[in-house]
Every structure is written in C-alpha cells, then in structure tokens.
Design a protein around this motif. Structure first.
Motif, PDB file in Angstrom:
ATOM      1  N   TYR A   5       0.849  -1.191   0.000  1.00 27.49           N
ATOM      2  CA  TYR A   5       0.000   0.000   0.000  1.00 27.49           C
ATOM      3  C   TYR A   5       0.881   1.237   0.000  1.00 27.49           C
ATOM      4  CZ  TYR A   5      -4.098  -2.870   0.882  1.00 27.49           C
ATOM      5  OH  TYR A   5      -5.104  -3.794   0.763  1.00 27.49           O
ATOM      6  N   ARG A   6       0.443   2.248  -0.755  1.00 27.05           N
ATOM      7  CA  ARG A   6       1.235   3.470  -0.898  1.00 27.05           C
ATOM      8  C   ARG A   6       0.409   4.681  -0.483  1.00 27.05           C
ATOM      9  NH1 ARG A   6       3.390   4.553  -6.764  1.00 27.05           N
ATOM     10  NH2 ARG A   6       1.170   4.821  -7.172  1.00 27.05           N
ATOM     11  N   SER A   7       1.044   5.592   0.230  1.00 26.77           N
ATOM     12  CA  SER A   7       0.447   6.888   0.534  1.00 26.77           C
ATOM     13  C   SER A   7       1.290   7.977  -0.108  1.00 26.77           C
ATOM     14  CB  SER A   7       0.362   7.130   2.044  1.00 26.77           C
ATOM     15  OG  SER A   7      -0.145   8.433   2.309  1.00 26.77           O
ATOM     16  N   THR A  41      -4.198   8.955   3.278  1.00 31.00           N
ATOM     17  CA  THR A  41      -4.940   7.952   2.517  1.00 31.00           C
ATOM     18  C   THR A  41      -3.964   6.943   1.931  1.00 31.00           C
ATOM     19  OG1 THR A  41      -4.861   9.227   0.443  1.00 31.00           O
ATOM     20  CG2 THR A  41      -6.756   9.601   1.912  1.00 31.00           C
ATOM     21  N   TRP A  42      -4.480   5.738   1.618  1.00 26.77           N
ATOM     22  CA  TRP A  42      -3.644   4.634   1.152  1.00 26.77           C
ATOM     23  C   TRP A  42      -4.315   3.908  -0.001  1.00 26.77           C
ATOM     24  CZ3 TRP A  42       1.088   3.878   3.528  1.00 26.77           C
ATOM     25  CH2 TRP A  42       1.278   4.610   4.715  1.00 26.77           C
ATOM     26  N   GLN A  43      -3.494   3.506  -0.998  1.00 27.17           N
ATOM     27  CA  GLN A  43      -3.993   2.750  -2.135  1.00 27.17           C
ATOM     28  C   GLN A  43      -3.082   1.551  -2.392  1.00 27.17           C
ATOM     29  OE1 GLN A  43      -3.220   6.250  -2.609  1.00 27.17           O
ATOM     30  NE2 GLN A  43      -5.265   6.679  -1.806  1.00 27.17           N
ATOM     31  N   ILE A  50      -0.908  -0.982  -4.580  1.00 21.97           N
ATOM     32  CA  ILE A  50      -0.184  -0.885  -5.851  1.00 21.97           C
ATOM     33  C   ILE A  50       0.323  -2.275  -6.234  1.00 21.97           C
ATOM     34  CG2 ILE A  50       0.472   1.517  -5.517  1.00 21.97           C
ATOM     35  CD1 ILE A  50       3.258   0.547  -4.681  1.00 21.97           C
TER      36      ILE A  50
END
Length: 217
Positions: free
Chosen positions: A116-118, A124-126, A128
């Motif tokens: 997960y990347r912020s 927030t985190w998404q 990848i």
C-alpha cells in the motif's frame, strides 16, 4: 550507550566522517514518555515522513496507522490501510519522492502480499502492483516482522529503497533484504543471510555507506 563528543567539522557527502548535519539539534536531556496508541494486536512500526509527521503503523487483523504532526504530543484517529490484513513490518518513507510504503500480508506468513502506498503523508492509502523477484535459492522473501526500511543516502545507488525481509521456514529459514531502484515497484532480493534460523531484522546505513544489519536468531 552512545558517547557524543565535540561536533566534528562538516565534510563532503560520502566521506566516512560525514553526517547529515550538526549534532546540536539532537543533544538534550533524556526524556521518555509512554503513550498507548493501539491495543489488542501486534507488529508495530514507526517512521517519520519527509514533512516531519510521525507515523505509527500496526495490526494483525487489520492494518492501520496513526499520525502525529507535533512530534508525538498528540495523535490522529486511526487511519485504515487494509482490512483484513497482517502488517508485515518494514514500512518505508521514500526520501526522494516522499511516498510511504506499507507491506500487508493476507495472513501469518508465508502469505500473499499487497503493498500500500500513501502520497499524502499517510492520510490515505492505495494498493499498488509490485514485483518481488526471488533470491538465489529461488525463494521469494516474506515481509513478516521486520523493522522499517530506509532510503540510501550515500554511494552509487543513493536513493535506493532497502528493507529487511526473511524466508520463513522454521527452523532453517533465514534473513535477507529486498531493494528497489524504481520507487518500490520492482524489488530484488539480496543474497541469503550467512546463518540459518535468523529473522526479525533491522537495517541502518552508516556514514561511510556500509549497511549494518541486526537480526534475531
């Protein structure tokens, strides 16, 4: 125990005696205060972002973080990173881009991994998509129970992301490390640690560019 003497003169970057600045900012009376940030689960990491935010990551059922923008005096509410999820440790602040990477395993390892990347200082985190290549023995490392990763500051691969990892195979498993030269999208594994039964590692870069790796055994 560290003994700090008179501040050394400034030297050029990469010199064995150079450091990232003067010592005066770090010299003060000892102070220790304990705050409970999370309860009931395991596997914490703490990193400091490029903006100076202290980021505490946690979780063995879901992975979340709390943020402090005043040096740990006050903390935000929990920010969810992944649910369900098992924090693999080794959170990394990319000192080049400012992005933060957190490694989440589906369950106790070995287990499928999601990174997960912020890009907004941990707000927030998404997820990848990343590629992690196996080591010379053909094993893809697990991320479980490692201290935070680092961005290398010296030498020909300055800017490389590096974090501890391990091959989880009790009792013959071993530590390794993974590194990325493309901002965390592609990772390569180091040679295996020269001892079996190792795990739970921590990495630091010394002022002359050498890497210091400490491991439980």
């Amino acid at each position: 125990t560290a003994v700090l003497g008179q501040e050394s003169p400034q030297t050029t970057e990469g010199d064995a005696t150079s450091h990232k600045g003067g010592l005066a900012a770090y010299l003060r009376k000892p102070d220790l205060r304990k705050d409970i940030l999370f309860t009931g689960e395991r596997f914490p990491n703490i990193v400091v972002t490029k903006r100076g935010t202290v980021l505490a990551v946690w979780g063995s059922e879901s992975v979340r973080c709390r943020r402090s923008q005043d040096g740990g005096q006050t903390w935000s509410e929990e920010v969810l990173i992944a649910k369900p999820g098992f924090h693999g440790g080794g959170a990394i602040v990319d000192e080049v881009t400012g992005q933060i990477l957190v490694f989440v395993e589906a369950h106790h390892p070995p287990a499928p991994l999601t990174v997960y990347r912020s890009q907004d200082d941990g707000e927030t985190w998404q997820p990848i998509s990343v590629t992690i290549h196996p080591d010379s023995k053909g094993n893809v490392p697990s991320m479980h129970m490692a201290e935070h990763g680092i961005t290398l500051s010296y030498g020909p691969v300055k800017g490389r992301l590096l974090r501890p990892a391990r091959v989880y195979d009790r009792p013959r498993g071993y530590n390794t490390a993974i590194y990325s030269d493309d901002g965390g999208m592609t990772w390569h594994a180091s040679e295996p640690f020269p001892a079996e039964g190792t795990g739970e590692g921590a990495i630091a870069e010394l002022a002359d560019g050498r890497i210091y790796y400490s491991s439980r055994r």
